[in-house]
Design a protein around this motif. Structure first.
Motif, mmCIF file in Angstrom:
data_model
loop_
_atom_site.group_PDB
_atom_site.id
_atom_site.type_symbol
_atom_site.label_atom_id
_atom_site.label_comp_id
_atom_site.label_asym_id
_atom_site.label_seq_id
_atom_site.Cartn_x
_atom_site.Cartn_y
_atom_site.Cartn_z
ATOM 1 N N GLY A 1 0.767 -1.232 0.000
ATOM 2 C CA GLY A 1 0.000 0.000 0.000
ATOM 3 C C GLY A 1 0.802 1.288 0.000
ATOM 4 O O GLY A 1 0.336 2.299 -0.468
ATOM 5 N N GLY A 2 2.018 1.269 0.508
ATOM 6 C CA GLY A 2 2.791 2.498 0.606
ATOM 7 C C GLY A 2 4.050 2.465 -0.248
ATOM 8 O O GLY A 2 4.173 1.682 -1.183
ATOM 9 N N ASP A 3 4.985 3.340 0.106
ATOM 10 C CA ASP A 3 6.257 3.399 -0.595
ATOM 11 C C ASP A 3 7.122 2.200 -0.220
ATOM 12 O O ASP A 3 7.044 1.688 0.898
ATOM 13 C CB ASP A 3 6.993 4.690 -0.252
ATOM 14 N N PHE A 4 7.957 1.765 -1.156
ATOM 15 C CA PHE A 4 8.756 0.566 -0.937
ATOM 16 C C PHE A 4 9.986 0.575 -1.830
ATOM 17 O O PHE A 4 10.108 1.393 -2.741
ATOM 18 C CB PHE A 4 7.933 -0.699 -1.214
ATOM 19 N N TYR A 5 10.868 -0.379 -1.558
ATOM 20 C CA TYR A 5 12.001 -0.641 -2.443
ATOM 21 C C TYR A 5 12.293 -2.137 -2.423
ATOM 22 O O TYR A 5 11.897 -2.852 -1.512
ATOM 23 C CB TYR A 5 13.221 0.193 -2.065
ATOM 24 N N LEU A 6 12.963 -2.610 -3.459
ATOM 25 C CA LEU A 6 13.297 -4.026 -3.613
ATOM 26 C C LEU A 6 14.809 -4.184 -3.633
ATOM 27 O O LEU A 6 15.520 -3.311 -4.134
ATOM 28 C CB LEU A 6 12.711 -4.567 -4.916
ATOM 29 N N VAL A 7 15.292 -5.310 -3.103
ATOM 30 C CA VAL A 7 16.732 -5.556 -3.017
ATOM 31 C C VAL A 7 17.061 -6.937 -3.574
ATOM 32 O O VAL A 7 16.452 -7.933 -3.189
ATOM 33 C CB VAL A 7 17.236 -5.464 -1.563
ATOM 34 N N PHE A 8 18.028 -6.948 -4.487
ATOM 35 C CA PHE A 8 18.629 -8.193 -4.998
ATOM 36 C C PHE A 8 20.065 -8.190 -4.491
ATOM 37 O O PHE A 8 20.882 -7.390 -4.911
ATOM 38 C CB PHE A 8 18.566 -8.201 -6.527
ATOM 39 N N ASP A 9 20.348 -9.084 -3.535
ATOM 40 C CA ASP A 9 21.681 -9.158 -2.936
ATOM 41 C C ASP A 9 22.264 -10.549 -3.201
ATOM 42 O O ASP A 9 22.001 -11.484 -2.462
ATOM 43 C CB ASP A 9 21.620 -8.883 -1.440
ATOM 44 N N PRO A 10 23.071 -10.674 -4.268
ATOM 45 C CA PRO A 10 23.628 -11.992 -4.595
ATOM 46 C C PRO A 10 24.679 -12.470 -3.614
ATOM 47 O O PRO A 10 25.075 -13.628 -3.644
ATOM 48 C CB PRO A 10 24.211 -11.804 -5.988
ATOM 49 N N GLY A 11 25.150 -11.597 -2.721
ATOM 50 C CA GLY A 11 26.063 -12.010 -1.672
ATOM 51 C C GLY A 11 27.534 -11.885 -1.994
ATOM 52 O O GLY A 11 28.348 -11.837 -1.103
ATOM 53 N N HIS A 12 27.900 -11.829 -3.254
ATOM 54 C CA HIS A 12 29.315 -11.734 -3.590
ATOM 55 C C HIS A 12 29.683 -10.425 -4.267
ATOM 56 O O HIS A 12 30.829 -10.178 -4.555
ATOM 57 C CB HIS A 12 29.739 -12.909 -4.474
ATOM 58 N N GLU A 13 28.738 -9.599 -4.539
ATOM 59 C CA GLU A 13 28.957 -8.284 -5.138
ATOM 60 C C GLU A 13 28.044 -7.281 -4.422
ATOM 61 O O GLU A 13 27.388 -7.612 -3.467
ATOM 62 C CB GLU A 13 28.637 -8.310 -6.639
ATOM 63 N N SER A 14 27.976 -6.089 -4.931
ATOM 64 C CA SER A 14 27.126 -5.062 -4.336
ATOM 65 C C SER A 14 25.653 -5.373 -4.565
ATOM 66 O O SER A 14 25.266 -5.794 -5.659
ATOM 67 C CB SER A 14 27.449 -3.699 -4.954
ATOM 68 N N PRO A 15 24.810 -5.155 -3.546
ATOM 69 C CA PRO A 15 23.371 -5.372 -3.735
ATOM 70 C C PRO A 15 22.792 -4.357 -4.727
ATOM 71 O O PRO A 15 23.308 -3.259 -4.879
ATOM 72 C CB PRO A 15 22.778 -5.148 -2.355
ATOM 73 N N VAL A 16 21.702 -4.760 -5.382
ATOM 74 C CA VAL A 16 20.982 -3.885 -6.309
ATOM 75 C C VAL A 16 19.677 -3.488 -5.634
ATOM 76 O O VAL A 16 18.966 -4.340 -5.113
ATOM 77 C CB VAL A 16 20.677 -4.618 -7.631
ATOM 78 N N GLU A 17 19.372 -2.197 -5.625
ATOM 79 C CA GLU A 17 18.113 -1.710 -5.069
ATOM 80 C C GLU A 17 17.320 -0.991 -6.144
ATOM 81 O O GLU A 17 17.880 -0.234 -6.931
ATOM 82 C CB GLU A 17 18.364 -0.735 -3.906
ATOM 83 N N VAL A 18 16.017 -1.243 -6.166
ATOM 84 C CA VAL A 18 15.101 -0.531 -7.051
ATOM 85 C C VAL A 18 14.043 0.105 -6.166
ATOM 86 O O VAL A 18 13.358 -0.578 -5.411
ATOM 87 C CB VAL A 18 14.450 -1.467 -8.093
ATOM 88 N N ASP A 19 13.916 1.409 -6.252
ATOM 89 C CA ASP A 19 12.956 2.179 -5.465
ATOM 90 C C ASP A 19 11.663 2.342 -6.250
ATOM 91 O O ASP A 19 11.682 2.426 -7.485
ATOM 92 C CB ASP A 19 13.572 3.545 -5.138
ATOM 93 N N VAL A 20 10.549 2.440 -5.559
ATOM 94 C CA VAL A 20 9.246 2.578 -6.201
ATOM 95 C C VAL A 20 9.209 3.770 -7.167
ATOM 96 O O VAL A 20 8.581 3.691 -8.215
ATOM 97 C CB VAL A 20 8.107 2.670 -5.157
ATOM 98 N N VAL A 21 9.905 4.846 -6.850
ATOM 99 C CA VAL A 21 9.878 6.025 -7.730
ATOM 100 C C VAL A 21 10.603 5.780 -9.048
ATOM 101 O O VAL A 21 10.418 6.542 -10.002
ATOM 102 C CB VAL A 21 10.451 7.283 -7.024
ATOM 103 N N GLU A 22 11.404 4.714 -9.138
ATOM 104 C CA GLU A 22 12.104 4.373 -10.376
ATOM 105 C C GLU A 22 11.295 3.458 -11.281
ATOM 106 O O GLU A 22 11.676 3.225 -12.424
ATOM 107 C CB GLU A 22 13.417 3.647 -10.057
ATOM 108 N N MET A 23 10.187 2.945 -10.788
ATOM 109 C CA MET A 23 9.417 1.943 -11.532
ATOM 110 C C MET A 23 8.382 2.576 -12.438
ATOM 111 O O MET A 23 7.820 3.622 -12.142
ATOM 112 C CB MET A 23 8.747 0.983 -10.546
ATOM 113 N N LYS A 24 8.132 1.913 -13.563
ATOM 114 C CA LYS A 24 7.146 2.343 -14.557
ATOM 115 C C LYS A 24 6.042 1.298 -14.675
ATOM 116 O O LYS A 24 6.171 0.171 -14.226
ATOM 117 C CB LYS A 24 7.813 2.500 -15.947
ATOM 118 N N ASP A 25 4.955 1.682 -15.313
ATOM 119 C CA ASP A 25 3.871 0.741 -15.635
ATOM 120 C C ASP A 25 4.184 0.062 -16.963
ATOM 121 O O ASP A 25 4.754 0.680 -17.850
ATOM 122 C CB ASP A 25 2.533 1.464 -15.759
ATOM 123 N N ARG A 26 3.770 -1.198 -17.066
ATOM 124 C CA ARG A 26 3.895 -1.901 -18.365
ATOM 125 C C ARG A 26 2.561 -2.405 -18.790
ATOM 126 O O ARG A 26 1.703 -2.706 -18.084
ATOM 127 C CB ARG A 26 4.848 -3.092 -18.238
#
Length: 108
Positions: A83-108
């Motif tokens: 329902g609110g603001d959020f972000y997603l994290v992909f952390d493979p553990g051997h490199e830097s984690p990747v974060e995607v914030d809700v404000v960066e996302m588009k509709d498809r």
């Protein structure tokens, strides 16, 4: 340094160089579908490979963990949109984690 030492050091230095040039980093793209009720993400590596069977974490802006889903064999993952603001994290553990914030996302 004599010639023999130089010849021994050269292969070792080439192995170090090739290992660093072969390093790959995680990538993640996320978007909304189904009238913004679902979040879809695709993960992968900078070398073009898929990142299957990795956990993707969904957090709110207070850093509370809302959900964890695992990428499928095609490196995709789907979440119900919170329902609110959020972000997603992909952390493979051997490199830097990747974060995607809700404000960066588009509709498809």
């Amino acid at each position: 340094m004599n010639k023999k030492s130089l010849l021994c050091a050269l292969p070792a230095s080439l192995m170090l160089f090739s290992a660093s040039s072969a390093a790959h980093f995680g990538l993640m793209e996320c978007w909304f579908e189904q009238d913004r009720s679902e979040i879809h993400c695709k993960t992968g590596w900078t070398d073009g490979g898929q990142a299957s069977n990795y956990d993707i974490k969904l957090f709110d802006y207070d850093d509370n963990l809302l959900a964890i889903e695992r990428t499928d064999s095609e490196s995709h993952v789907t979440f119900p949109a919170p329902g609110g603001d959020f972000y997603l994290v992909f952390d493979p553990g051997h490199e830097s984690p990747v974060e995607v914030d809700v404000v960066e996302m588009k509709d498809r």
